[in-house]
Design a protein around this motif. Structure first.
Motif, PDB file in Angstrom:
ATOM      1  N   ILE A  24       0.806  -1.223   0.000  1.00 51.93           N
ATOM      2  CA  ILE A  24       0.000   0.000   0.000  1.00 51.93           C
ATOM      3  C   ILE A  24       0.833   1.265   0.000  1.00 51.93           C
ATOM      4  N   ALA A  25       1.896   1.278   0.782  1.00 54.14           N
ATOM      5  CA  ALA A  25       2.519   2.572   1.068  1.00 54.14           C
ATOM      6  C   ALA A  25       4.033   2.646   0.933  1.00 54.14           C
ATOM      7  N   GLU A  26       4.711   1.511   0.854  1.00 49.04           N
ATOM      8  CA  GLU A  26       6.176   1.596   0.783  1.00 49.04           C
ATOM      9  C   GLU A  26       6.604   2.332  -0.490  1.00 49.04           C
ATOM     10  N   PRO A  27       7.580   3.226  -0.364  1.00 49.39           N
ATOM     11  CA  PRO A  27       8.113   3.856  -1.575  1.00 49.39           C
ATOM     12  C   PRO A  27       8.804   2.801  -2.432  1.00 49.39           C
ATOM     13  N   VAL A  28       8.375   2.686  -3.668  1.00 47.44           N
ATOM     14  CA  VAL A  28       8.910   1.646  -4.542  1.00 47.44           C
ATOM     15  C   VAL A  28       9.326   2.239  -5.886  1.00 47.44           C
ATOM     16  N   ASP A  29      10.046   1.463  -6.656  1.00 44.06           N
ATOM     17  CA  ASP A  29      10.499   1.931  -7.965  1.00 44.06           C
ATOM     18  C   ASP A  29       9.311   2.143  -8.906  1.00 44.06           C
ATOM     19  N   PRO A  30       9.546   2.960  -9.917  1.00 49.32           N
ATOM     20  CA  PRO A  30       8.466   3.355 -10.823  1.00 49.32           C
ATOM     21  C   PRO A  30       7.632   2.185 -11.355  1.00 49.32           C
ATOM     22  N   LYS A  31       8.303   1.096 -11.720  1.00 46.21           N
ATOM     23  CA  LYS A  31       7.573  -0.034 -12.292  1.00 46.21           C
ATOM     24  C   LYS A  31       6.548  -0.586 -11.300  1.00 46.21           C
ATOM     25  N   LEU A  32       6.978  -0.738 -10.055  1.00 43.92           N
ATOM     26  CA  LEU A  32       6.054  -1.233  -9.041  1.00 43.92           C
ATOM     27  C   LEU A  32       4.985  -0.189  -8.729  1.00 43.92           C
ATOM     28  N   GLU A  33       5.387   1.050  -8.744  1.00 52.54           N
ATOM     29  CA  GLU A  33       4.417   2.113  -8.462  1.00 52.54           C
ATOM     30  C   GLU A  33       3.291   2.072  -9.489  1.00 52.54           C
ATOM     31  N   GLU A  34       3.672   1.763 -10.706  1.00 52.81           N
ATOM     32  CA  GLU A  34       2.671   1.646 -11.762  1.00 52.81           C
ATOM     33  C   GLU A  34       1.703   0.497 -11.450  1.00 52.81           C
ATOM     34  N   GLU A  35       2.275  -0.633 -11.059  1.00 58.50           N
ATOM     35  CA  GLU A  35       1.431  -1.771 -10.666  1.00 58.50           C
ATOM     36  C   GLU A  35       0.474  -1.353  -9.558  1.00 58.50           C
ATOM     37  N   ARG A  36       1.024  -0.595  -8.641  1.00 62.96           N
ATOM     38  CA  ARG A  36       0.210  -0.198  -7.494  1.00 62.96           C
ATOM     39  C   ARG A  36      -0.989   0.636  -7.939  1.00 62.96           C
ATOM     40  N   LEU A  37      -0.731   1.551  -8.843  1.00 57.49           N
ATOM     41  CA  LEU A  37      -1.836   2.387  -9.334  1.00 57.49           C
ATOM     42  C   LEU A  37      -2.905   1.522  -9.995  1.00 57.49           C
ATOM     43  N   VAL A  38      -2.429   0.522 -10.752  1.00 54.05           N
ATOM     44  CA  VAL A  38      -3.369  -0.392 -11.397  1.00 54.05           C
ATOM     45  C   VAL A  38      -4.266  -1.053 -10.359  1.00 54.05           C
ATOM     46  N   TYR A  39      -3.646  -1.502  -9.289  1.00 48.16           N
ATOM     47  CA  TYR A  39      -4.424  -2.224  -8.295  1.00 48.16           C
ATOM     48  C   TYR A  39      -5.316  -1.310  -7.462  1.00 48.16           C
ATOM     49  N   ARG A  40      -4.863  -0.112  -7.252  1.00 42.17           N
ATOM     50  CA  ARG A  40      -5.746   0.829  -6.554  1.00 42.17           C
ATOM     51  C   ARG A  40      -6.991   1.072  -7.391  1.00 42.17           C
ATOM     52  N   ARG A  41      -6.794   1.143  -8.682  1.00 36.40           N
ATOM     53  CA  ARG A  41      -7.928   1.268  -9.595  1.00 36.40           C
ATOM     54  C   ARG A  41      -8.820   0.018  -9.499  1.00 36.40           C
ATOM     55  N   ALA A  42      -8.160  -1.129  -9.374  1.00 33.22           N
ATOM     56  CA  ALA A  42      -8.937  -2.370  -9.298  1.00 33.22           C
ATOM     57  C   ALA A  42      -9.855  -2.343  -8.078  1.00 33.22           C
ATOM     58  N   TYR A  43      -9.327  -1.958  -6.955  1.00 33.31           N
ATOM     59  CA  TYR A  43     -10.162  -1.820  -5.754  1.00 33.31           C
ATOM     60  C   TYR A  43     -11.279  -0.823  -6.017  1.00 33.31           C
TER      61      TYR A  43
END
Lengths: 209, 209
Positions: free
Chosen positions: A114-133
């Motif tokens: 949810i919140a750990e600062p991660v590299d851009p590629k993972l951050e992108e994944e994260r945005l995808v999943y936030r959208r999924a929720y």
DNA sequence: ATAAGCAGTGAATCACTATTCATTTCTTGT
DNA sequence: ACAAGAAATGAATAGTGATTCACTGCTTAT
């Protein structure tokens, strides 16, 4: 010809791959992505560092797979909660509760996702999943509007707010500095979850309960 | 003795320091923290890289100062909005609007402050400031409860939800991939801000408007 | 003009790990 | 047993960019 890939070899490779995945998962669940070193993962999995690269393009790639698997599991749980019986309000409550309770049960992994600062590629994944929720919530809100148990509103916007409110509420309790030191009592957890849900449901329904 | 620090020198140093700060600010407002290189900052400021280190302990330190300054400015604006006349509901609305509109006006900097993945030291600063916002809101909510325009509730929890809901709602529109390409029309901005605020105020008051 | 001492310089160094690849080890079919 | 190929190895490499520090050049007081 002499060597040809056999079922035995395929399985052995699959096992190694799975071991790498499992150990990465363990590392992440233990200290987040940033602190998960390839050498450490290789050591745990009982393979050489080079072997990791026979199974995954790069560190980022490996992490992306872990991220997707772990997050998808959570998304599925939320989807499940939204698929039970009851009106939309009840189902949304159940979903929010599921999300929050699971996060509090595995705080370090939840923080990493949810919140750990991660590299851009993972951050992108994260945005995808936030959208999924958000999309899951959005859909439920729309049913609620049709069922007339939720007033008409911008379902998409409201769903985004739900995701934000719950994530933010969890970030504090999940943050590793705390999570490492303080153990959150079950009573506190319940109070926390209840008050998050109350705010969110009020935001949706415009009514107090 | 021969050399002694004079007022003139003090000023000259202060100017250099300020130039470094300004250029760092510019770099961050242009591409976030991650892409702000020391060499680039030095170049813009017209000093050697080594000079940066005569003014700041480290890159992280310099960034922390920028972060604090920039965020404090925003916090102050929100505090200001909360200090106007009117009941708590009106003031909270004004504060949320202020926050969102300012973020949308300077999207890259807002993204850097709110959502960009940053090093642990900055992440810590960020948590501090998220708390600062939450505390401002919390205080306003409490006055609202006293004034009887907001129903009794866990003010702290609600304030955290407000911060989360607004931050999450902005992350999408602010994310650099979008921000760089798409220009968000003013009409969309207004709609966005209005619906964020509606959700938040419903969450607080439990009433639709 | 001079010497003492501070500020500025920037090429060289350092730190950190992910990633590579020449070599070794293992597997398979004949 | 052997040769052909595949998989595994892990020490060496590489890429990145922050940070250092020996040196240069100013500023100041006498």
């Amino acid at each position: 010809m002499a060597y040809r890939e056999t079922e035995k070899m395929r399985q052995r490779k699959a096992q190694a791959r799975q071991r790498i995945i499992d150990c990465t998962y363990e590392c992440v669940a233990n200290g987040g992505f940033r602190s998960a070193r390839i050498t450490r993962i290789a050591g745990l999995a009982g393979v050489a560092t080079g072997t990791i690269y026979r199974h995954f393009e790069s560190r980022e790639d490996l992490f992306a797979e872990i991220f997707r698997t772990a997050t998808q599991r959570e998304v599925d749980k939320v989807a499940e909660a939204l698929n039970t019986d009851g009106d939309a309000v009840v189902r949304l409550e159940a979903a929010l509760r599921q999300f929050a309770e699971r996060a509090l049960r595995g705080p370090m992994m939840a923080w990493a996702l949810i919140a750990e600062p991660v590299d851009p590629k993972l951050e992108e994944e994260r945005l995808v999943y936030r959208r999924a929720y958000a999309e899951l919530f959005e859909h439920a809100i729309r049913s609620g509007i049709e069922e007339d148990c939720i007033p008409d509103q911008d379902a998409r916007q409201s769903s985004t707010c739900l995701v934000g409110a719950i994530a933010e509420s969890l970030v504090g309790p999940l943050s590793p500095t705390l999570a490492g030191q303080i153990t959150i009592a079950d009573i506190d957890k319940n109070k926390l979850v209840d008050s998050i849900i109350r705010f969110c449901m009020q935001g949706l329904t415009g009514t107090r309960r």
